[in-house]
Design a protein around this motif. Sequence first.
Motif, PDB file in Angstrom:
ATOM      1  N   LEU A  24       0.831  -1.202   0.000  1.00 57.90           N
ATOM      2  CA  LEU A  24       0.000   0.000   0.000  1.00 57.90           C
ATOM      3  C   LEU A  24       0.867   1.255   0.000  1.00 57.90           C
ATOM      4  O   LEU A  24       0.562   2.227  -0.705  1.00 57.90           O
ATOM      5  N   CYS A  25       1.950   1.238   0.759  1.00 59.81           N
ATOM      6  CA  CYS A  25       2.881   2.377   0.751  1.00 59.81           C
ATOM      7  C   CYS A  25       3.387   2.660  -0.661  1.00 59.81           C
ATOM      8  O   CYS A  25       3.367   3.808  -1.139  1.00 59.81           O
ATOM      9  N   ASP A  26       3.837   1.629  -1.336  1.00 62.54           N
ATOM     10  CA  ASP A  26       4.364   1.787  -2.689  1.00 62.54           C
ATOM     11  C   ASP A  26       3.300   2.304  -3.642  1.00 62.54           C
ATOM     12  O   ASP A  26       3.551   3.178  -4.476  1.00 62.54           O
ATOM     13  N   HIS A  27       2.084   1.789  -3.511  1.00 64.32           N
ATOM     14  CA  HIS A  27       1.017   2.180  -4.422  1.00 64.32           C
ATOM     15  C   HIS A  27       0.474   3.571  -4.111  1.00 64.32           C
ATOM     16  O   HIS A  27      -0.019   4.257  -5.007  1.00 64.32           O
ATOM     17  N   LEU A  28       0.568   4.002  -2.857  1.00 60.83           N
ATOM     18  CA  LEU A  28       0.237   5.393  -2.535  1.00 60.83           C
ATOM     19  C   LEU A  28       1.205   6.338  -3.237  1.00 60.83           C
ATOM     20  O   LEU A  28       0.806   7.371  -3.779  1.00 60.83           O
ATOM     21  N   TRP A  29       2.489   5.973  -3.215  1.00 61.07           N
ATOM     22  CA  TRP A  29       3.495   6.776  -3.925  1.00 61.07           C
ATOM     23  C   TRP A  29       3.201   6.820  -5.429  1.00 61.07           C
ATOM     24  O   TRP A  29       3.341   7.866  -6.066  1.00 61.07           O
ATOM     25  N   ALA A  30       2.768   5.705  -5.987  1.00 66.84           N
ATOM     26  CA  ALA A  30       2.538   5.612  -7.429  1.00 66.84           C
ATOM     27  C   ALA A  30       1.290   6.367  -7.881  1.00 66.84           C
ATOM     28  O   ALA A  30       1.118   6.603  -9.082  1.00 66.84           O
ATOM     29  N   THR A  31       0.432   6.770  -6.939  1.00 61.04           N
ATOM     30  CA  THR A  31      -0.830   7.406  -7.328  1.00 61.04           C
ATOM     31  C   THR A  31      -1.008   8.786  -6.709  1.00 61.04           C
ATOM     32  O   THR A  31      -0.884   9.801  -7.389  1.00 61.04           O
ATOM     33  N   VAL A  32      -1.288   8.845  -5.422  1.00 58.76           N
ATOM     34  CA  VAL A  32      -1.716  10.108  -4.810  1.00 58.76           C
ATOM     35  C   VAL A  32      -0.632  10.823  -4.007  1.00 58.76           C
ATOM     36  O   VAL A  32      -0.805  11.976  -3.633  1.00 58.76           O
TER      37      VAL A  32
END
Length: 246
Positions: A24-32
């Motif tokens: 989730l940390c990585d995907h937060l960086w990749a999006t918002v």
Amino acid sequence: MEHTKTKGCLDSLTIKLLAMALMLCDHLWATVLPGVMWLTAVGRIAFPIFAFQVAEGFQRTHDRKKYLLRMLVFAAVSEIPFNLFYAGTAVYPFHQNVMFTFVLAILLLLGVEKFRAKGRIAYLLAAAAAVVLGYLLGTVTMVDYYGSGVVTVLIFYLCRQIPHSWIGELAGLAFLNCKLLGGMTIPLTLGSWTLELPEQGLALLALIPIWLYNGRQGAHNKAIQYACYAFYPAHMLILALLRMYL
């Protein structure tokens, strides 16, 4: 089903929840939150934990074909959320979600296991062929983490069958993440020397919780099992929508 306790202090569910949080940390960086670089740095740790969990699941499941089918179903369910998350469109044939990475790995492991009864040499040759084929298939089909992702699962499964398995896991992950996957680098200054370390190399930190695994499943029922599977497509869909409308 609870498994026999071995050395370590982390059960399967705890390790899985840790990997989900890191993803989730990585995907937060990749999006918002694209400016928060530490999110993607710690996110490098997630994938090897998931790969280990797949190898562990394949080893312990009572029905390997059913395990494959469940992974395939969630791979199909996850594809549109992954496309929206990764490329901003519902259809994107040039990169497939990580569940397909695991599907390829499980198929190869099923093939390898057919050679177990044929003797040690045949089994070792099958394992070596699976590693090569897995790398090629993962790269050609453009699954997440490409061939290195498929091979990571194979490493965790095959290394458990040799003495001092941790050496093989460390060497294999170091080669895949520091040599093959590459990516961004992190500058490390030591006096007048500056070293450029591959950010993907942080994936090796995943071995710490993996080696602390105690062989137990932890809290488990159908609701928990399917919630863990559903987290992958659900969180990607939510993040994709947030990126679109915020």
